[in-house]
Scaffold this active site. Structure first.
Site, PDB file in Angstrom:
ATOM      1  N   LYS A 254       3.960  -8.985  16.648  1.00  0.00           N
ATOM      2  CA  LYS A 254       4.746 -10.077  16.041  1.00  0.00           C
ATOM      3  C   LYS A 254       4.567 -11.360  16.850  1.00  0.00           C
ATOM      4  CE  LYS A 254       6.514  -7.865  12.575  1.00  0.00           C
ATOM      5  NZ  LYS A 254       6.093  -8.182  11.215  1.00  0.00           N
TER       6      LYS A 254
ATOM      7  N   ASP B  63      15.655  -0.116  25.761  1.00  0.00           N
ATOM      8  CA  ASP B  63      16.806  -0.771  25.121  1.00  0.00           C
ATOM      9  C   ASP B  63      17.429  -1.813  26.043  1.00  0.00           C
ATOM     10  OD1 ASP B  63      16.723   0.527  22.733  1.00  0.00           O
ATOM     11  OD2 ASP B  63      18.467   1.809  23.074  1.00  0.00           O
TER      12      ASP B  63
ATOM     13  N   TYR C  96      14.192 -11.738  12.583  1.00  0.00           N
ATOM     14  CA  TYR C  96      15.368 -10.996  12.139  1.00  0.00           C
ATOM     15  C   TYR C  96      16.005 -10.288  13.320  1.00  0.00           C
ATOM     16  CZ  TYR C  96      12.244 -10.744   8.012  1.00  0.00           C
ATOM     17  OH  TYR C  96      11.346 -10.986   7.008  1.00  0.00           O
TER      18      TYR C  96
ATOM     19  N   LYS D 170       6.394  -1.001  11.621  1.00  0.00           N
ATOM     20  CA  LYS D 170       7.540  -1.502  12.402  1.00  0.00           C
ATOM     21  C   LYS D 170       8.181  -0.504  13.368  1.00  0.00           C
ATOM     22  CE  LYS D 170      10.943  -0.197   8.949  1.00  0.00           C
ATOM     23  NZ  LYS D 170      12.165  -0.498   8.226  1.00  0.00           N
TER      24      LYS D 170
ATOM     25  N   ASN E  99       0.833  -1.206   0.000  1.00  0.00           N
ATOM     26  CA  ASN E  99       0.000   0.000   0.000  1.00  0.00           C
ATOM     27  C   ASN E  99       0.871   1.262   0.000  1.00  0.00           C
ATOM     28  OD1 ASN E  99       0.973   0.120   2.590  1.00  0.00           O
ATOM     29  ND2 ASN E  99      -1.024   0.095   3.615  1.00  0.00           N
TER      30      ASN E  99
ATOM     31  N   SER F 234      10.504 -10.899  14.354  1.00  0.00           N
ATOM     32  CA  SER F 234      11.576 -10.002  14.767  1.00  0.00           C
ATOM     33  C   SER F 234      12.186 -10.489  16.077  1.00  0.00           C
ATOM     34  CB  SER F 234      10.967  -8.614  14.980  1.00  0.00           C
ATOM     35  OG  SER F 234      11.883  -7.781  15.643  1.00  0.00           O
ATOM     36  N   ALA F 235      13.449 -10.179  16.257  1.00  0.00           N
ATOM     37  CA  ALA F 235      14.106 -10.489  17.532  1.00  0.00           C
ATOM     38  C   ALA F 235      13.455  -9.709  18.668  1.00  0.00           C
ATOM     39  CB  ALA F 235      15.581 -10.138  17.449  1.00  0.00           C
TER      40      ALA F 235
ATOM     41  N   TYR G 194       4.365  -3.061  19.145  1.00  0.00           N
ATOM     42  CA  TYR G 194       4.897  -3.606  17.886  1.00  0.00           C
ATOM     43  C   TYR G 194       5.371  -5.052  18.103  1.00  0.00           C
ATOM     44  CZ  TYR G 194       8.415  -4.818  14.430  1.00  0.00           C
ATOM     45  OH  TYR G 194       9.160  -5.495  13.496  1.00  0.00           O
TER      46      TYR G 194
ATOM     47  N   PRO H 141      14.843   4.468  26.661  1.00  0.00           N
ATOM     48  CA  PRO H 141      13.964   3.550  27.404  1.00  0.00           C
ATOM     49  C   PRO H 141      13.642   2.310  26.565  1.00  0.00           C
ATOM     50  CG  PRO H 141      13.103   5.792  27.488  1.00  0.00           C
ATOM     51  CD  PRO H 141      14.266   5.810  26.527  1.00  0.00           C
TER      52      PRO H 141
HETATM   53  P1  NAD Z   1       9.299  -1.486   5.515  1.00  0.00           P
HETATM   54  O1  NAD Z   1       8.410  -0.541   6.228  1.00  0.00           O
HETATM   55  O2  NAD Z   1      10.400  -0.934   4.699  1.00  0.00           O
HETATM   56  O3  NAD Z   1       8.432  -2.482   4.602  1.00  0.00           O
HETATM   57  C1  NAD Z   1       7.141  -2.874   4.939  1.00  0.00           C
HETATM   58  C2  NAD Z   1       6.256  -2.679   3.712  1.00  0.00           C
HETATM   59  O4  NAD Z   1       4.932  -3.100   4.002  1.00  0.00           O
HETATM   60  C3  NAD Z   1       6.196  -1.223   3.271  1.00  0.00           C
HETATM   61  O5  NAD Z   1       6.464  -1.147   1.891  1.00  0.00           O
HETATM   62  C4  NAD Z   1       4.753  -0.812   3.581  1.00  0.00           C
HETATM   63  O6  NAD Z   1       4.289   0.165   2.682  1.00  0.00           O
HETATM   64  C5  NAD Z   1       4.032  -2.135   3.466  1.00  0.00           C
HETATM   65  N1  NAD Z   1       2.781  -2.243   4.261  1.00  0.00           N
HETATM   66  C6  NAD Z   1       2.613  -1.999   5.569  1.00  0.00           C
HETATM   67  N2  NAD Z   1       1.339  -2.245   5.928  1.00  0.00           N
HETATM   68  C7  NAD Z   1       0.695  -2.662   4.818  1.00  0.00           C
HETATM   69  C8  NAD Z   1      -0.648  -3.051   4.547  1.00  0.00           C
HETATM   70  N3  NAD Z   1      -1.589  -3.049   5.489  1.00  0.00           N
HETATM   71  N4  NAD Z   1      -0.973  -3.420   3.289  1.00  0.00           N
HETATM   72  C9  NAD Z   1      -0.041  -3.416   2.308  1.00  0.00           C
HETATM   73  N5  NAD Z   1       1.238  -3.041   2.505  1.00  0.00           N
HETATM   74  C10 NAD Z   1       1.600  -2.661   3.745  1.00  0.00           C
HETATM   75  O7  NAD Z   1       9.885  -2.489   6.603  1.00  0.00           O
HETATM   76  P2  NAD Z   1      11.045  -3.572   6.480  1.00  0.00           P
HETATM   77  O8  NAD Z   1      12.194  -3.087   7.273  1.00  0.00           O
HETATM   78  O9  NAD Z   1      11.240  -3.956   5.080  1.00  0.00           O
HETATM   79  O10 NAD Z   1      10.376  -4.760   7.316  1.00  0.00           O
HETATM   80  C11 NAD Z   1       9.665  -5.800   6.681  1.00  0.00           C
HETATM   81  C12 NAD Z   1       9.066  -6.684   7.750  1.00  0.00           C
HETATM   82  O11 NAD Z   1      10.117  -7.153   8.606  1.00  0.00           O
HETATM   83  C13 NAD Z   1       8.061  -5.980   8.661  1.00  0.00           C
HETATM   84  O12 NAD Z   1       7.022  -6.869   8.956  1.00  0.00           O
HETATM   85  C14 NAD Z   1       8.881  -5.664   9.901  1.00  0.00           C
HETATM   86  O13 NAD Z   1       8.066  -5.600  11.043  1.00  0.00           O
HETATM   87  C15 NAD Z   1       9.824  -6.855   9.962  1.00  0.00           C
HETATM   88  N6  NAD Z   1      11.087  -6.551  10.668  1.00  0.00           N
HETATM   89  C16 NAD Z   1      11.848  -5.471  10.300  1.00  0.00           C
HETATM   90  C17 NAD Z   1      13.020  -5.190  11.002  1.00  0.00           C
HETATM   91  C18 NAD Z   1      13.859  -3.987  10.670  1.00  0.00           C
HETATM   92  O14 NAD Z   1      14.611  -3.527  11.536  1.00  0.00           O
HETATM   93  N7  NAD Z   1      13.811  -3.451   9.449  1.00  0.00           N
HETATM   94  C19 NAD Z   1      13.442  -6.018  12.061  1.00  0.00           C
HETATM   95  C20 NAD Z   1      12.668  -7.136  12.369  1.00  0.00           C
HETATM   96  C21 NAD Z   1      11.482  -7.382  11.667  1.00  0.00           C
HETATM   97  N1  UFG Z   2      21.386   3.778  19.059  1.00  0.00           N
HETATM   98  C1  UFG Z   2      22.032   4.939  19.402  1.00  0.00           C
HETATM   99  N2  UFG Z   2      21.670   6.074  18.749  1.00  0.00           N
HETATM  100  C2  UFG Z   2      20.711   6.107  17.789  1.00  0.00           C
HETATM  101  C3  UFG Z   2      20.051   4.913  17.452  1.00  0.00           C
HETATM  102  C4  UFG Z   2      20.408   3.759  18.103  1.00  0.00           C
HETATM  103  O1  UFG Z   2      22.894   4.945  20.266  1.00  0.00           O
HETATM  104  O2  UFG Z   2      20.416   7.185  17.247  1.00  0.00           O
HETATM  105  C5  UFG Z   2      21.785   2.519  19.723  1.00  0.00           C
HETATM  106  C6  UFG Z   2      20.661   1.864  20.511  1.00  0.00           C
HETATM  107  O3  UFG Z   2      20.619   2.371  21.811  1.00  0.00           O
HETATM  108  C7  UFG Z   2      21.055   0.393  20.430  1.00  0.00           C
HETATM  109  C8  UFG Z   2      21.727   0.264  19.059  1.00  0.00           C
HETATM  110  O4  UFG Z   2      22.123   1.586  18.701  1.00  0.00           O
HETATM  111  O5  UFG Z   2      22.006   0.093  21.419  1.00  0.00           O
HETATM  112  C9  UFG Z   2      20.798  -0.272  17.985  1.00  0.00           C
HETATM  113  O6  UFG Z   2      19.594   0.479  17.957  1.00  0.00           O
HETATM  114  P1  UFG Z   2      18.560   0.381  16.738  1.00  0.00           P
HETATM  115  O7  UFG Z   2      17.482   1.378  17.004  1.00  0.00           O
HETATM  116  O8  UFG Z   2      19.273   0.471  15.448  1.00  0.00           O
HETATM  117  O9  UFG Z   2      18.020  -1.116  16.839  1.00  0.00           O
HETATM  118  P2  UFG Z   2      17.248  -1.863  18.020  1.00  0.00           P
HETATM  119  O10 UFG Z   2      18.097  -3.034  18.399  1.00  0.00           O
HETATM  120  O11 UFG Z   2      16.844  -0.952  19.087  1.00  0.00           O
HETATM  121  O12 UFG Z   2      15.907  -2.356  17.294  1.00  0.00           O
HETATM  122  C10 UFG Z   2      15.864  -2.822  15.940  1.00  0.00           C
HETATM  123  C11 UFG Z   2      14.477  -2.506  15.372  1.00  0.00           C
HETATM  124  C12 UFG Z   2      13.444  -3.301  16.085  1.00  0.00           C
HETATM  125  C13 UFG Z   2      13.783  -4.761  15.983  1.00  0.00           C
HETATM  126  C14 UFG Z   2      15.153  -5.001  16.571  1.00  0.00           C
HETATM  127  C15 UFG Z   2      15.551  -6.451  16.439  1.00  0.00           C
HETATM  128  O13 UFG Z   2      14.203  -1.130  15.503  1.00  0.00           O
HETATM  129  O14 UFG Z   2      12.193  -3.108  15.485  1.00  0.00           O
HETATM  130  O15 UFG Z   2      16.105  -4.201  15.901  1.00  0.00           O
HETATM  131  O16 UFG Z   2      15.319  -6.883  15.149  1.00  0.00           O
HETATM  132  F1  UFG Z   2      12.883  -5.489  16.668  1.00  0.00           F
END
Ligand code: NAD
Ligand code: UFG
Length: 361
Positions: A152, A294, A176, A84, A32, A124-125, A148, A292
């Site tokens: 998951k 982390d 992931y 996300k 979307n 997600s982790a 969030y 907060p």
């Molecule tokens: P992203 O936001 O880049 O991609 C998600 C896509 O889904 C986007 O293109 C968005 O437009 C689309 N979308 C969202 N809701 C929708 C809906 N209702 N209908 C149709 N399309 C929709 O995110 P990403 O980083 O590519 O992550 C992909 C998946 O992996 C997500 O489910 C996210 O929660 C999960 N994930 C991401 C991370 C990360 O750090 N990037 C870590 C762990 C898990």
């Molecule tokens: N950090 C900083 N400054 C910043 C951003 C991050 O110091 O501006 C630090 C954070 O405190 C942390 C590390 O960098 O120690 C990584 O932070 P991220 O925000 O990059 O990643 P997180 O591990 O907090 O979380 C990410 C995604 C979550 C996902 C998780 C595990 O945001 O959605 O990884 O997949 F669930």
């Protein structure tokens, strides 16, 4: 028969689409564009030299979703579509539960109706929440700590119940760790909207001069240098993990949960240093309080994915930083209009299931 990729225009989805096309799969994308742009799919098309159908559809739109299933034949679905942002989920929990949980239920209902029962799901982790046990294995108790993460965790439970009720389903749940990096071409990468929340895109925007300095959230953790430690994984390794999971769901009838990480943790300062080396730019930073929610240290035990999927991350921290930097330098504004002008192509976008568009190369 095609592979349906929901959320295929997003960061991980677009890199996975490219790997799928390069491996010879036919793909169809639903997105979307709530957190992405059609431009990412044009780049996928350009790099793969292949066209594919894309439907601009919201997963919550049951009628249009049904039309997509009734007009195409799928052998499996890779389900990335989801919201996300942790902070946003705290402020708008209903939106997150509806989009991520209801979206997954509606997708599974459509899959069941049309007899498509092979699914790879993006978890997600974050479902592990705050754990002191590292490395984190799939057996670690789940304890998501924000809406969030709970979406998951709930989706995982729903998928397990679905499989228990009908073992003709085949499901891989992928947890992931911290996806970073970009395609080596420098034309695909992460394009966060607004100021990035995550470390790597923040650092690269500092390096390119868009942001003044990095704020390091805490330097008093019990870690190698006091800063938070994470398991950063190259997005292309992650994308390849999806192909392995896809092979698994196509070959078996089981449900499996797999960590996708490298098994190696790096601190914030180690990431800053690696990025400085890759870019030749200095990354100024200031130290502030811990963020907060982390945790100090989070990294995966990835051995289950190696043993059951035959997958292992191969790209190290230097390549993660080099590829991120190449993408950032070539596309300082991501997939925005400026960037689009350079890659201008006719791009019709439709929002009805029967009016898909093909990204043009
Ligand atoms: P992203 O936001 O880049 O991609 C998600 C896509 O889904 C986007 O293109 C968005 O437009 C689309 N979308 C969202 N809701 C929708 C809906 N209702 N209908 C149709 N399309 C929709 O995110 P990403 O980083 O590519 O992550 C992909 C998946 O992996 C997500 O489910 C996210 O929660 C999960 N994930 C991401 C991370 C990360 O750090 N990037 C870590 C762990 C898990
Ligand atoms: N950090 C900083 N400054 C910043 C951003 C991050 O110091 O501006 C630090 C954070 O405190 C942390 C590390 O960098 O120690 C990584 O932070 P991220 O925000 O990059 O990643 P997180 O591990 O907090 O979380 C990410 C995604 C979550 C996902 C998780 C595990 O945001 O959605 O990884 O997949 F669930």
């Amino acid at each position: 028969m095609a592979i349906l990729v929901t959320g295929g225009a997003g960061y991980i989805g677009s890199h996975t689409c490219l790997e799928l096309l390069n491996k010879g799969y036919e793909i169809i994308v639903i997105d979307n564009f709530s957190n992405s742009k059609p431009e990412s799919l044009k780049r996928v098309s350009k790099l793969s030299n292949k066209n594919f159908k894309t439907y601009q559809i919201d997963l919550l739109d049951k009628k249009r979703l049904d039309e997509v299933f009734s007009t195409n034949q799928f052998e499996a679905v890779i389900h990335f579509a989801g919201l996300k942002a942790v902070g946003e989920s705290v402020n708008s929990p209903l939106r997150y539960y509806e989009n991520n949980v209801t979206g997954t239920i509606l997708l599974c209902e459509a899959m069941r109706k049309y007899g498509v029962q092979n699914l790879v799901f993006s978890s997600s982790a974050t479902v592990y929440g705050s754990t002191n046990e590292v490395p984190i294995s799939e057996e670690t108790q789940l304890n998501a700590m924000n809406p969030y993460g709970r979406t998951k965790q709930m989706c995982e439970e729903i998928l397990k119940d679905l499989y228990l009720s009908d073992q003709t389903w085949s499901i891989s749940i992928l947890r992931y760790f911290n996806p970073v990096g970009a395609h080596i071409s420098g034309i695909m990468g992460e394009d966060p909207i607004g100021i990035p929340n995550n470390l790597m895109p923040y650092i690269s925007q500092v390096a390119v001069g868009k942001l003044k300095h990095l704020t390091v959230f805490g330097n008093n953790y019990h870690t190698i240098d006091g800063t938070g430690v994470r398991d950063y994984i190259h997005v292309v390794d992650l994308a390849k993990g999806h192909l392995k999971a896809l092979e698994k769901v196509l070959a078996t009838k089981e449900i499996g949960v797999y960590n996708l990480g490298t098994g190696q943790g790096y601190s914030v300062f180690e990431m800053v240093e690696a990025f400085e080396k890759a870019s030749g730019e200095r990354i100024p930073y200031i130290i502030k309080d811990r963020r907060p929610g982390d945790v100090a240290i989070c990294y995966a035990n990835p051995s289950k994915a190696r043993n059951h999927l035959g997958w292992k991350a191969t790209r190290g921290i230097d390549q993660m930083c080099q590829d991120s930097w190449r993408w950032q330098q070539n596309n300082p504004n991501g997939y925005n209009e400026q960037a689009e002008k350079q890659n201008r192509r006719e791009q019709p976008v439709f929002n009805h299931a029967s009016d898909f568009f093909m990204p043009k190369t």
